[in-house]
Design a protein around this motif. Structure first.
Motif, PDB file in Angstrom:
ATOM      1  N   MET A 132       0.846  -1.210   0.000  1.00 53.00           N
ATOM      2  CA  MET A 132       0.000   0.000   0.000  1.00 53.00           C
ATOM      3  C   MET A 132       0.874   1.250   0.000  1.00 53.00           C
ATOM      4  O   MET A 132       1.885   1.295   0.684  1.00 53.00           O
ATOM      5  CB  MET A 132      -0.910  -0.009   1.242  1.00 53.00           C
ATOM      6  N   LYS A 133       0.450   2.233  -0.752  1.00 51.51           N
ATOM      7  CA  LYS A 133       1.193   3.498  -0.793  1.00 51.51           C
ATOM      8  C   LYS A 133       0.652   4.432   0.291  1.00 51.51           C
ATOM      9  O   LYS A 133      -0.542   4.709   0.329  1.00 51.51           O
ATOM     10  CB  LYS A 133       1.021   4.120  -2.187  1.00 51.51           C
ATOM     11  N   TYR A 134       1.543   4.898   1.170  1.00 48.95           N
ATOM     12  CA  TYR A 134       1.103   5.723   2.292  1.00 48.95           C
ATOM     13  C   TYR A 134       1.549   7.179   2.149  1.00 48.95           C
ATOM     14  O   TYR A 134       2.653   7.458   1.680  1.00 48.95           O
ATOM     15  CB  TYR A 134       1.711   5.215   3.601  1.00 48.95           C
ATOM     16  N   ALA A 135       0.689   8.085   2.600  1.00 45.59           N
ATOM     17  CA  ALA A 135       1.089   9.484   2.773  1.00 45.59           C
ATOM     18  C   ALA A 135       1.264   9.716   4.269  1.00 45.59           C
ATOM     19  O   ALA A 135       0.528   9.141   5.081  1.00 45.59           O
ATOM     20  CB  ALA A 135       0.023  10.403   2.209  1.00 45.59           C
ATOM     21  N   TYR A 136       2.229  10.547   4.639  1.00 40.46           N
ATOM     22  CA  TYR A 136       2.552  10.754   6.057  1.00 40.46           C
ATOM     23  C   TYR A 136       1.937  12.047   6.587  1.00 40.46           C
ATOM     24  O   TYR A 136       2.136  13.124   6.021  1.00 40.46           O
ATOM     25  CB  TYR A 136       4.072  10.789   6.233  1.00 40.46           C
ATOM     26  N   TYR A 137       1.178  11.911   7.672  1.00 39.22           N
ATOM     27  CA  TYR A 137       0.545  13.070   8.324  1.00 39.22           C
ATOM     28  C   TYR A 137       1.186  13.246   9.700  1.00 39.22           C
ATOM     29  O   TYR A 137       0.943  12.439  10.605  1.00 39.22           O
ATOM     30  CB  TYR A 137      -0.967  12.821   8.450  1.00 39.22           C
ATOM     31  N   PRO A 138       2.025  14.266   9.897  1.00 36.10           N
ATOM     32  CA  PRO A 138       2.773  14.377  11.162  1.00 36.10           C
ATOM     33  C   PRO A 138       1.917  14.802  12.349  1.00 36.10           C
ATOM     34  O   PRO A 138       2.135  14.347  13.473  1.00 36.10           O
ATOM     35  CB  PRO A 138       3.818  15.462  10.871  1.00 36.10           C
ATOM     36  N   GLY A 139       0.936  15.692  12.134  1.00 35.43           N
ATOM     37  CA  GLY A 139       0.183  16.256  13.260  1.00 35.43           C
ATOM     38  C   GLY A 139       0.916  17.443  13.847  1.00 35.43           C
ATOM     39  O   GLY A 139       2.157  17.495  13.791  1.00 35.43           O
ATOM     40  N   CYS A 140       0.162  18.387  14.412  1.00 35.89           N
ATOM     41  CA  CYS A 140       0.753  19.658  14.870  1.00 35.89           C
ATOM     42  C   CYS A 140       1.746  19.489  16.019  1.00 35.89           C
ATOM     43  O   CYS A 140       2.752  20.192  16.082  1.00 35.89           O
ATOM     44  CB  CYS A 140      -0.345  20.612  15.323  1.00 35.89           C
ATOM     45  N   SER A 141       1.475  18.562  16.943  1.00 36.75           N
ATOM     46  CA  SER A 141       2.355  18.413  18.113  1.00 36.75           C
ATOM     47  C   SER A 141       3.793  18.122  17.708  1.00 36.75           C
ATOM     48  O   SER A 141       4.721  18.502  18.410  1.00 36.75           O
ATOM     49  CB  SER A 141       1.886  17.271  19.016  1.00 36.75           C
ATOM     50  N   GLY A 142       3.957  17.444  16.594  1.00 36.13           N
ATOM     51  CA  GLY A 142       5.288  17.079  16.115  1.00 36.13           C
ATOM     52  C   GLY A 142       6.178  18.290  15.859  1.00 36.13           C
ATOM     53  O   GLY A 142       7.394  18.170  15.784  1.00 36.13           O
ATOM     54  N   TYR A 143       5.540  19.452  15.736  1.00 33.21           N
ATOM     55  CA  TYR A 143       6.311  20.671  15.525  1.00 33.21           C
ATOM     56  C   TYR A 143       6.336  21.536  16.780  1.00 33.21           C
ATOM     57  O   TYR A 143       6.779  22.676  16.759  1.00 33.21           O
ATOM     58  CB  TYR A 143       5.751  21.448  14.325  1.00 33.21           C
ATOM     59  N   GLY A 144       5.814  20.998  17.875  1.00 35.96           N
ATOM     60  CA  GLY A 144       5.800  21.740  19.135  1.00 35.96           C
ATOM     61  C   GLY A 144       6.233  20.839  20.269  1.00 35.96           C
ATOM     62  O   GLY A 144       7.401  20.462  20.364  1.00 35.96           O
ATOM     63  N   THR A 145       5.266  20.427  21.090  1.00 35.50           N
ATOM     64  CA  THR A 145       5.607  19.685  22.304  1.00 35.50           C
ATOM     65  C   THR A 145       6.145  18.281  22.047  1.00 35.50           C
ATOM     66  O   THR A 145       6.730  17.693  22.937  1.00 35.50           O
ATOM     67  CB  THR A 145       4.379  19.577  23.232  1.00 35.50           C
ATOM     68  N   SER A 146       5.927  17.717  20.871  1.00 35.69           N
ATOM     69  CA  SER A 146       6.454  16.357  20.660  1.00 35.69           C
ATOM     70  C   SER A 146       7.460  16.296  19.517  1.00 35.69           C
ATOM     71  O   SER A 146       7.462  15.371  18.724  1.00 35.69           O
ATOM     72  CB  SER A 146       5.318  15.353  20.434  1.00 35.69           C
ATOM     73  N   LYS A 147       8.352  17.297  19.474  1.00 38.57           N
ATOM     74  CA  LYS A 147       9.413  17.323  18.455  1.00 38.57           C
ATOM     75  C   LYS A 147      10.208  16.026  18.426  1.00 38.57           C
ATOM     76  O   LYS A 147      10.606  15.547  17.372  1.00 38.57           O
ATOM     77  CB  LYS A 147      10.391  18.463  18.759  1.00 38.57           C
TER      78      LYS A 147
END
Lengths: 329, 187
Positions: free
Chosen positions: A1-16
């Motif tokens: 399956m071909k996947y697209a990656y969705y990081p989510g906002c926290s990944g750029y803030g509290t969960s770097k």
């Protein structure tokens, strides 16, 4: 399956550190995920708490962007994003709900909501697509000599008939992954018990109380660390650990990892790939235990082969890793 | 203690609306209490989940909608996972929360303020932005930062960017919120 990656906002803030270690694991295991591009927030808990249609519309925009890349699936490290994206597609299979969502969007979603990509957690893709056997074979630095409690949070397997992954009461995916990395997994009765979610701002008494129970129980089972798969759970268990300690009168000193940090460590990654220095509760003692245990194992394995004056096999490498760890912390 | 005449207080329309909006058959609840027993929020509630389910069954709109529990529910879905009759209890709770809001019966304002503050940052930038949420929340509630003690750790670990990230399609997001607000005004 071909996947697209969705990081989510926290990944750029509290969960770097979750985002960094997830990306590093993706590179290390040579997984090929497409970038979604100009992704937006899924609305998280606040959107669905106020309105299911608003929540689905915010999610639908991202599913449509993902579909445009040709992806059949979306993969995300964040259980809250997972829940919103997956539920949006599920609910839009009802025509009247879909019509309400379309009315909020610039352009309507595809006539059949099933044509939108489905969403999966990064953990699910690792366990089901990559497989624990191949991950186990890639382990360079096993997590020997330490006990971990696996904390899944509420959402990854709930609701059961929508998430279709693992058990909603006693999930095992993370337990099995940590075992594959060589850690001893303690039985843990609060695997899916709520940590207080986003109530830390408005009602920190609630999060402190719930976090205290989770950490206290993990400690009672003998865990050296807690392993999580959720940015909000991690923030509550790590950053708010002092609040929980004050509320319960108990001192925990339990490091709390993202599972991707421990996976990355075992795959031989270090430094900026793991961002261990971002953890509030220091994991130094945890890794000292791991390196000491591995050194002891290596010594036991080759007691005759090594000349008495030389360092035991692996010790210099471990020593190096330890300094590196120390430097990072 | 308040007494209720069940024959007079029963609001059939309310019961139907809850069933329609949540998609759940409330009549199958036989009051086993499993939802209440497993609820992590139970200790903070003024009405237990199973009591709220009973109130819905009896068509007691006030009882079901005017309580703090709806606002303190953390949406963990433990109740739904454990219901022996497969009622998605968490979705019922969420539906009641939506209905209470439409009636103007928000019982725990700071929780709603947090949700609104969060969505403000999404509406303006396209993504959520922690520092912005905190500032917005303090403005909305007039509260100081009650979480001051975690600030040193959060700041020294540089986990909180001070500038938001604006996505290119933020106008698109703003339009979603605009249409949502207009729809609400029409209702």
């Amino acid at each position: 399956m071909k996947y697209a990656y969705y990081p989510g906002c926290s990944g750029y803030g509290t969960s770097k550190e979750y985002e960094a270690s997830t990306q590093a694991v993706i590179r290390s295991l040579k997984l090929d995920f497409t970038d979604i591009g100009d992704w937006s927030c899924c609305g998280s808990t606040p959107a669905h708490s106020l309105d299911a249609v608003l929540s689905a519309a915010l999610s639908a925009r991202n599913l449509m962007l993902a579909a445009r890349t040709g992806a059949e699936g979306v993969v995300t490290p964040c259980p809250s994003c997972l829940s919103n994206l997956k539920l949006a597609r599920h609910r839009m299979q009802k025509d009247d709900f879909k019509a309400k969502v379309d009315a909020l969007l610039d352009a309507p979603t595809p006539p059949d909501a099933e044509d939108l990509p489905d969403t999966f957690s990064f953990l699910q893709v690792l366990v089901e697509q990559v497989g624990l056997d191949s991950i186990g074979k890639a382990v360079a630095k096993p997590l020997s000599g330490v006990k971990v409690a696996c904390y899944y949070g509420c959402l990854m397997s709930r609701p059961k008939d929508v998430m279709c992954f693992d058990d909603p009461e006693n999930p095992m995916a993370l337990d099995n992954l940590m075992s594959a990395l060589g850690a001893e997994v303690v039985p843990f009765s609060l695997k899916t018990e709520c940590c207080g979610a986003s109530f830390g701002i408005a009602r920190k008494d609630m999060t402190a109380n719930l976090v205290g129970r989770i950490l206290g129980t993990a400690k009672a089972f003998g865990a050296d660390a807690v392993v999580t798969a959720c940015p909000l759970c991690h923030m509550n268990l790590d950053l708010r650990q002092a609040q929980a300690a004050r509320a319960s009168g108990e001192k925990f000193d339990l490091p709390v990892f993202y599972f991707t940090q421990l996976l990355g460590y075992s795959l031989g990654l270090t430094g900026a790939d793991l961002m261990l220095e971002k953890l509030v509760i220091s994991p130094e003692a945890f890794f000292k235990k791991v390196t000491a245990s591995r050194a002891a194992q290596n010594q036991q394995r080759e007691p005759e082969a090594a000349p008495p004056s030389a360092e035991p096999a692996g010790a210099s490498e471990e020593g190096g890793a330890q300094t590196e760890q120390g430097g990072a912390l | 203690m308040k007494s209720v005449r069940l024959d007079q207080a029963r609001d059939e329309h309310f019961l139907r609306r809850v069933q329609e909006e949540s998609g759940q058959d409330i009549s199958t609840c036989y009051q086993c209490g499993k939802c209440s027993a497993g609820c992590p929020g139970a200790q903070f509630y003024d009405r237990q989940v199973s009591q709220i389910m009973r109130a819905v069954q009896l068509g007691l709109k006030d009882e079901a909608l005017r309580n703090r529990s709806l606002w303190l529910c953390m949406s963990c879905q433990t109740c739904s996972a454990r219901c022996p009759n497969n009622i998605d209890v968490a979705t019922v709770m969420e539906t009641l929360r939506h209905m209470a809001r439409r009636e103007g019966w928000v019982q725990v304002r700071p929780i709603e303020s947090f949700w609104k503050a969060f969505l403000d940052t999404v509406r303006m930038t396209g993504r959520s932005f922690e520092v912005g949420v905190m500032a917005d929340f303090m403005l909305r509630t007039g509260r100081g930062w009650s979480n001051m003690e975690i600030a040193p750790a959060a700041l020294s670990k540089r986990k909180l960017p001070f500038l938001p990230h604006f996505i290119q399609g933020r106008d698109e997001i703003a339009r979603i919120f605009k249409r949502y607000a207009e729809k609400g005004a029409r209702q």
